[in-house]
Design a protein around this motif. Structure first.
Motif, PDB file in Angstrom:
ATOM      1  N   ARG A  27      33.116  45.044  29.938  1.00 53.82           N
ATOM      2  CA  ARG A  27      33.018  43.640  30.348  1.00 53.82           C
ATOM      3  C   ARG A  27      34.343  43.161  30.940  1.00 53.82           C
ATOM      4  O   ARG A  27      34.362  42.543  32.010  1.00 53.82           O
ATOM      5  N   VAL A  28      35.440  43.481  30.238  1.00 50.69           N
ATOM      6  CA  VAL A  28      36.763  43.069  30.717  1.00 50.69           C
ATOM      7  C   VAL A  28      37.086  43.739  32.050  1.00 50.69           C
ATOM      8  O   VAL A  28      37.554  43.080  32.992  1.00 50.69           O
ATOM      9  N   LEU A  29      36.826  45.033  32.140  1.00 52.25           N
ATOM     10  CA  LEU A  29      37.104  45.758  33.377  1.00 52.25           C
ATOM     11  C   LEU A  29      36.253  45.232  34.527  1.00 52.25           C
ATOM     12  O   LEU A  29      36.725  45.120  35.669  1.00 52.25           O
ATOM     13  N   GLY A  30      35.020  44.891  34.221  1.00 50.57           N
ATOM     14  CA  GLY A  30      34.132  44.345  35.241  1.00 50.57           C
ATOM     15  C   GLY A  30      34.609  42.998  35.763  1.00 50.57           C
ATOM     16  O   GLY A  30      34.459  42.683  36.948  1.00 50.57           O
ATOM     17  N   ASN A  31      35.187  42.202  34.881  1.00 49.60           N
ATOM     18  CA  ASN A  31      35.719  40.894  35.290  1.00 49.60           C
ATOM     19  C   ASN A  31      37.001  41.029  36.101  1.00 49.60           C
ATOM     20  O   ASN A  31      37.226  40.289  37.071  1.00 49.60           O
ATOM     21  N   LEU A  32      37.852  41.969  35.711  1.00 50.18           N
ATOM     22  CA  LEU A  32      39.160  42.120  36.363  1.00 50.18           C
ATOM     23  C   LEU A  32      39.076  42.871  37.689  1.00 50.18           C
ATOM     24  O   LEU A  32      39.870  42.628  38.587  1.00 50.18           O
ATOM     25  N   LYS A  33      38.132  43.804  37.770  1.00 49.23           N
ATOM     26  CA  LYS A  33      37.940  44.607  38.979  1.00 49.23           C
ATOM     27  C   LYS A  33      39.249  45.239  39.495  1.00 49.23           C
ATOM     28  O   LYS A  33      39.666  44.999  40.633  1.00 49.23           O
ATOM     29  N   PRO A  34      39.913  46.038  38.671  1.00 52.23           N
ATOM     30  CA  PRO A  34      41.172  46.671  39.118  1.00 52.23           C
ATOM     31  C   PRO A  34      40.911  47.786  40.132  1.00 52.23           C
ATOM     32  O   PRO A  34      39.835  48.389  40.140  1.00 52.23           O
ATOM     33  N   ASP A  35      41.897  48.042  40.973  1.00 48.34           N
ATOM     34  CA  ASP A  35      41.830  49.152  41.917  1.00 48.34           C
ATOM     35  C   ASP A  35      42.547  50.382  41.358  1.00 48.34           C
ATOM     36  O   ASP A  35      42.355  51.492  41.840  1.00 48.34           O
ATOM     37  N   LEU A  36      43.398  50.149  40.365  1.00 45.85           N
ATOM     38  CA  LEU A  36      44.166  51.214  39.729  1.00 45.85           C
ATOM     39  C   LEU A  36      44.417  50.813  38.275  1.00 45.85           C
ATOM     40  O   LEU A  36      44.771  49.666  38.009  1.00 45.85           O
ATOM     41  N   ILE A  37      44.226  51.749  37.347  1.00 46.54           N
ATOM     42  CA  ILE A  37      44.490  51.480  35.929  1.00 46.54           C
ATOM     43  C   ILE A  37      45.619  52.389  35.460  1.00 46.54           C
ATOM     44  O   ILE A  37      45.592  53.600  35.672  1.00 46.54           O
ATOM     45  N   ILE A  38      46.630  51.771  34.834  1.00 48.86           N
ATOM     46  CA  ILE A  38      47.731  52.523  34.222  1.00 48.86           C
ATOM     47  C   ILE A  38      47.602  52.358  32.715  1.00 48.86           C
ATOM     48  O   ILE A  38      47.854  51.272  32.181  1.00 48.86           O
ATOM     49  N   ASN A  39      47.184  53.410  32.043  1.00 49.58           N
ATOM     50  CA  ASN A  39      46.913  53.316  30.606  1.00 49.58           C
ATOM     51  C   ASN A  39      48.145  53.649  29.777  1.00 49.58           C
ATOM     52  O   ASN A  39      48.536  54.806  29.650  1.00 49.58           O
ATOM     53  N   CYS A  40      48.750  52.613  29.202  1.00 46.53           N
ATOM     54  CA  CYS A  40      49.903  52.790  28.310  1.00 46.53           C
ATOM     55  C   CYS A  40      49.524  52.535  26.856  1.00 46.53           C
ATOM     56  O   CYS A  40      50.391  52.574  25.974  1.00 46.53           O
ATOM     57  N   GLY A  66      54.439  50.158  28.466  1.00 47.56           N
ATOM     58  CA  GLY A  66      53.748  49.073  29.156  1.00 47.56           C
ATOM     59  C   GLY A  66      54.693  47.954  29.549  1.00 47.56           C
ATOM     60  O   GLY A  66      54.609  47.398  30.657  1.00 47.56           O
ATOM     61  N   SER A  67      55.624  47.621  28.661  1.00 47.80           N
ATOM     62  CA  SER A  67      56.612  46.574  28.950  1.00 47.80           C
ATOM     63  C   SER A  67      57.521  46.981  30.107  1.00 47.80           C
ATOM     64  O   SER A  67      57.930  46.147  30.923  1.00 47.80           O
ATOM     65  N   GLU A  68      57.838  48.270  30.176  1.00 53.12           N
ATOM     66  CA  GLU A  68      58.662  48.769  31.286  1.00 53.12           C
ATOM     67  C   GLU A  68      57.907  48.658  32.604  1.00 53.12           C
ATOM     68  O   GLU A  68      58.494  48.336  33.643  1.00 53.12           O
ATOM     69  N   THR A 108      47.229  48.693  30.735  1.00 55.54           N
ATOM     70  CA  THR A 108      46.780  48.531  29.355  1.00 55.54           C
ATOM     71  C   THR A 108      47.941  48.839  28.415  1.00 55.54           C
ATOM     72  O   THR A 108      48.857  49.566  28.770  1.00 55.54           O
ATOM     73  N   GLY A 109      47.887  48.283  27.201  1.00 60.24           N
ATOM     74  CA  GLY A 109      49.006  48.459  26.282  1.00 60.24           C
ATOM     75  C   GLY A 109      50.263  47.824  26.849  1.00 60.24           C
ATOM     76  O   GLY A 109      51.375  48.349  26.702  1.00 60.24           O
TER      77      GLY A 109
END
Length: 287
Positions: free
Chosen positions: A45-58, A13-15, A6-7
């Motif tokens: 809704r977005v998270l449900g569609n993407l179904k990530p296994d790991l989230i990195i919040n930037c 996030g760009s790095e 995210t971000g």
């Protein structure tokens, strides 16, 4: 493993995007304009569609002075948005990587005497501005969510992407003959490439909890500026001044050094001296 950043258009996030493009992993990076983590139903809704296994919040609200007048905006992103992610991760058993800041600490100069190696992870927090308060509230939401998390605090973040102190100094150094830089605020810069590389090691080692991540060594903004010009070969006068010469809406900590003793013990983690980190960043910018 599918990773969500995210971000994804910000400095950190760009790095991450730059780094993950070289790894054999599936990932998607969403800029804040495409993923509003403060909108609870839409975020789910977005998270449900993407179904990530790991989230990195930037994703973060980082306008320190503006936060004094935009308290609700700062807390929406830095606190409520983190809660939305953390609650979802707890529910779906997903690991959440989240970044926080040295600004959660009081930053008193007397703390510099007590903690010459920097604030340890377990030191009591006591932010002195709205930005720091919002980041601390996000930390609390994360810690109380029940999700598996990595909370990484950084200080004086700089990198090849986005805007930061190094880039500002390079620009001003080409425009002016003399610059005034505060010499009574102490800490250590954290370089985005090192943040990403070491966070990746923490993920691989399946670490959880709170870690401080910064460069080794302490400096001031004044000494930092002088080193930037020295390494870059820019001839400009740098005058040391007290922070009182640059009044700001938000109070700034006088001491921001973070102890890296805990993270230094993790296998594969490589901490760099701030001068070496600057050298690498300047080379990256030239590329």
């Amino acid at each position: 493993m599918r990773i969500l950043v995210t971000g994804g258009n910000g400095q950190l996030g760009s790095e991450w995007v730059y780094f993950l493009n070289k790894q054999a992993v599936e990932f998607i990076a969403l800029p804040s304009s495409d993923f509003d983590l403060t909108d609870h139903p839409d975020a789910r809704r977005v998270l449900g569609n993407l179904k990530p296994d790991l989230i990195i919040n930037c994703a973060a609200y980082t306008k320190v002075d503006q936060a004094e007048e935009e308290r609700e905006k700062a807390f929406a992103v830095n606190a409520d948005g983190v809660k939305n992610l953390a609650d979802y991760c707890a529910e779906k058993n997903i690991k959440l990587i989240h970044y926080s800041t040295d600004y959660v600490f009081p930053g008193d100069l007397k703390d510099r005497e007590q903690f010459p190696g920097g604030y340890p992870e377990n030191h009591p927090t006591n932010p002195i501005n709205v930005y720091g308060e919002s980041k601390r509230q996000g930390e609390l939401y994360l810690e109380n969510s029940g999700c598996d998390f990595l909370l990484i605090r950084v200080s004086w973040l700089c990198g090849r992407f986005g805007n930061n102190f190094v880039k500002t100094m390079l620009k001003l150094g080409e425009e002016r003959d003399v610059l005034k830089v505060v010499s009574d605020q102490f800490g250590s810069p954290t370089f985005a490439h090192n943040v990403v590389e070491n966070t990746w090691k923490l993920i691989q080692e399946k670490e959880s909890g709170i870690f401080h991540l910064s460069s080794t060594g302490e400096t001031s903004w004044y000494e930092f500026a002088k080193e930037i010009f020295s390494q870059q070969g820019i001839e400009v006068g740098v005058k040391a001044v007290d922070s009182s010469e640059f009044p700001t809406k938000a109070k700034r900590p006088a001491f921001s050094l973070l102890s890296t003793q805990k993270i230094a013990n993790i296998p594969g983690v490589l901490l760099i001296n701030w001068k070496e980190g600057l050298k690498t960043m300047l080379a990256d910018i030239q590329k």
